[in-house]
Design an enzyme around this catalytic site. Structure first.
Site, mmCIF file in Angstrom:
data_model
loop_
_atom_site.group_PDB
_atom_site.id
_atom_site.type_symbol
_atom_site.label_atom_id
_atom_site.label_comp_id
_atom_site.label_asym_id
_atom_site.label_seq_id
_atom_site.Cartn_x
_atom_site.Cartn_y
_atom_site.Cartn_z
ATOM 1 N N SER A 213 59.508 41.188 -27.200
ATOM 2 C CA SER A 213 59.003 40.271 -27.449
ATOM 3 C C SER A 213 58.449 40.150 -27.015
ATOM 4 C CB SER A 213 59.474 38.581 -28.256
ATOM 5 O OG SER A 213 58.711 37.871 -28.380
ATOM 6 N N HIS A 214 57.410 39.559 -26.784
ATOM 7 C CA HIS A 214 56.128 38.277 -24.991
ATOM 8 C C HIS A 214 57.102 37.562 -24.757
ATOM 9 C CE1 HIS A 214 52.846 41.403 -26.713
ATOM 10 N NE2 HIS A 214 51.798 41.547 -24.853
ATOM 11 N N SER A 215 57.868 36.818 -26.103
ATOM 12 C CA SER A 215 58.056 35.210 -25.080
ATOM 13 C C SER A 215 59.862 35.104 -25.586
ATOM 14 C CB SER A 215 58.043 34.230 -26.332
ATOM 15 O OG SER A 215 58.349 33.277 -26.832
ATOM 16 N N SER B 243 50.371 45.413 -27.496
ATOM 17 C CA SER B 243 51.245 45.555 -26.013
ATOM 18 C C SER B 243 52.570 45.709 -25.976
ATOM 19 C CB SER B 243 50.552 44.417 -25.165
ATOM 20 O OG SER B 243 51.574 43.379 -24.500
#
Length: 226
Positions: A10-12, A71
């Site tokens: 995840s981006h987070s 991404s």
């Protein structure tokens, strides 16, 4: 028995850790490794983090990778391609939370890498309820029970129920009012929205129908180990 591992990209950082925590609740014997955020804690995805998570998650049966945004998919696929043996991991296009839950339950049940990936992909249907079945057959096992545990058939109890059917030759459906779900689908069982005090109906057929129903009744008697 070695279980397929999961990697949550995840981006987070917090999102990856939260999804991993939820998946572990569903499948305590499955290694679920979060790989979220950049090394400095900011939003983004990091190749080195994902590569390290892949190594950590694979205990011998391979790893399935789930991701949140485009991404993250690119980084995940690059990390898999960079493995010494890229065939030991699969990147799956599936909803992150539902896919992780379904994949974790499948891995806990001993599914192989492709089976675990397929479970995650099937979660895109959102744990659809099944159409009500035909009238009761003579060889069908039917039981009714009232849920006494505090949270009903949500999250962990639903996972316990679905996992209890692993290895049995039985088709099990669970009904609440006019809604019916496949007992082997954790998302389907959760989708019933069954709460404490609700009366559900268990129906099973197949060689192990009675054993399947008895396993569920036993879980209910134990209040799903709450």
């Amino acid at each position: 028995m070695m279980n397929v591992g999961l990697v949550i990209v995840s981006h987070s950082t917090r999102l990856a850790e939260g999804v991993a925590e939820l998946a572990r609740q569903m499948a305590p014997e499955v290694r679920v490794v979060p790989a979220g955020g950049l090394p400095d804690g900011n939003i983004g995805t990091d190749f080195e983090k994902v590569s390290a998570a892949l190594s950590d998650a694979n205990t011998g049966a391979g790893a399935v990778v789930l991701y949140d945004l485009g991404s993250a998919q690119m980084i995940a696929e690059l990390a898999v391609e960079s493995l010494g043996d890229p065939s030991t991991a699969l990147v799956v296009d599936a909803p992150l939370v539902e896919g992780a839950v379904a994949a974790a339950v499948a891995a806990q049940g001993g599914g192989d890498m492709r089976g675990v990936a397929a479970a995650a992909e099937a979660a895109a249907a959102g744990g659809e309820l099944v159409e009500p079945g035909e009238p009761t057959a003579a060889d069908e096992v039917r039981e009714e029970l009232e849920l006494a545990n505090e949270v009903g058939l949500h999250a962990r109890p639903a996972a316990l129920l679905a996992r209890s059917l692993n290895g049995l030759q039985a088709n099990v459906t669970i009904s609440l009012g006019d809604k019916e779900a496949d007992g082997a689908s954790v998302l389907g069982v959760m989708g019933l929205g069954a709460r404490k005090g609700d009366r559900i109906v268990l129906r099973a057929n197949g060689p192990d129908a009675r054993q399947a129903v008895e396993r569920i009744l036993d879980l209910a008697k134990r209040n799903f180990d709450e």
